[in-house]
Design an enzyme around this catalytic site. Structure first.
Site, short mmCIF file in Angstrom:
data_model
loop_
_atom_site.label_atom_id
_atom_site.label_comp_id
_atom_site.label_asym_id
_atom_site.label_seq_id
_atom_site.Cartn_x
_atom_site.Cartn_y
_atom_site.Cartn_z
N LYS A 12 0.69 -1.30 -0.02
CA LYS A 12 -0.17 0.07 0.03
C LYS A 12 0.90 1.14 0.02
O LYS A 12 2.24 1.38 0.51
CB LYS A 12 -0.91 0.01 1.14
CG LYS A 12 -0.34 -0.05 2.50
CD LYS A 12 0.25 1.41 3.23
CE LYS A 12 1.14 1.01 4.30
NZ LYS A 12 1.81 2.46 4.55
N ASP A 143 -1.17 -1.93 10.35
CA ASP A 143 -1.46 -1.86 9.00
C ASP A 143 -2.17 -3.16 8.35
O ASP A 143 -2.60 -3.11 7.33
CB ASP A 143 -0.32 -1.51 7.93
CG ASP A 143 0.17 0.04 8.07
OD1 ASP A 143 -0.66 0.89 8.32
OD2 ASP A 143 1.40 0.13 7.98
#
Ligand code: C5P
Length: 307
Positions: A12, A143
């Site tokens: 990401k 995350d």
């Protein structure tokens, strides 16, 4: 081959990362717009011999030699967590094929954790639902819940209170890795030092980011990109400023440090422009490798069943 499951999970970039002052629990409140990209990890988990414990049998692909093969690997810890939750013995082997830079601010380790959670759940009966997996994901790291979800999403809290965001089409990205990683904890500590004498606003999502994503407008998104961890990452690694500038000069619509860095992310108008940006930044001595890709990408999902 013993029964095994292969799961793919994405890396990401945070197209916005708004960071507030550190909380009493040591974490920082965030408003993070996560955007998953097609640089992916593929994790295969297989049933091991009874009593074998957890074995990381193989790590291949990007920077494989730098990946830990012990209990500090998030895939290993994911196997332990799912086995504990389901009451089965954690006898499993793990293979990791890497496509996300190591310690780069792109959540490669988090992707391994998310992929291993999904793989183990499938391997051992699939009784954990998505909310149960998301709770285990947060135990692995801030995350990891987004690595499960994928796409593009607003994350509040530590990043775990996730709401998917609408995105039109796809965006073209270039990532430039550095030869040495940065510690996320060290970047947050540097943030604390830098803001010690400043007012720090409550983290909040920028409507311009949300509007640009929804419109599929790369020029508008390029202008709106913002990462509050960029200043501390540049304080720790000043040469990254030249990498960002080189990408902008080569035509990137926007450039920023990815997450806690040191990987730099460049948004391009189209695939051809991305290739041009990559060609320019690849020539810098502080750049280890460049990767042209796109987003959004789906979250952790099963791609193969074996045995
Ligand atoms: O959650 P995770 O283990 O990935 O976080 C790594 C480190 O980054 C934490 O130990 C903490 O120092 C810092 N962190 C933070 N605030 C967040 C996320 C991470 O301070 N929201």
């Amino acid at each position: 081959m013993s029964p095994a499951i292969t799961v793919r999970a994405p890396g990401k970039v945070n197209v916005q990362l708004s960071v507030g002052r550190v909380r009493d629990d040591g974490y920082h409140p965030l408003a993070s717009v996560f955007h998953a990209v097609e640089l992916v990890e593929e994790v295969t988990v297989g049933v091991g011999e009874p009593g074998s414990g957890i074995v990381i049998a193989e790590v291949s692909g990007l920077q494989a030699a730098e990946v830990p093969r012990d209990a500090s690997n998030l895939a290993w810890r994911a196997v332990e967590l799912v086995a504990g939750e389901l009451g089965v013995a954690p006898d499993a082997w793990i293979r990791i094929a890497k496509g996300v830079p190591v310690a780069g601010g792109m959540a490669g380790g988090s992707a391994d954790g998310a992929a291993a959670l999904v793989a183990c759940n499938e391997l051992w009966g699939g009784s954990l639902d998505r909310p149960a997996l998301a709770a285990l994901a947060l135990e692995l790291g801030s995350d990891v819940p987004f690595s499960l979800l994928g796409g593009t999403a607003l994350g509040l809290g530590r990043g775990e209170r996730l709401s998917p965001l609408m995105v039109r089409g796809s965006f073209h990205w270039v990532f430039a890795t550095a030869s040495a990683g940065l510690s996320t904890a060290a970047v947050y500590r540097t943030f604390d030092r830098l803001v010690a004498d400043r007012a720090v606003a409550e983290p909040a999502v920028d409507p311009a980011v949300v509007a640009a994503l929804r419109a599929g407008d790369p020029a508008a998104l390029g202008r709106a990109l913002r990462n509050d961890l960029q200043e501390p990452a540049l304080a720790l690694r000043p040469t990254l400023a030249d990498v960002l500038e080189a990408g902008r000069s080569a035509g990137a619509l926007g450039a920023l440090v990815s997450g806690s860095g040191p990987t730099c992310a460049f948004l391009a108008a189209d695939a051809a422009a991305a290739t041009r940006v990559a060609g320019t930044v690849a020539g810098l001595e502080q750049v280890r490798s460049t990767h042209v890709t796109s987003g959004p990408a789906p979250g952790a999902r099963v791609v193969a069943r074996h045995g």
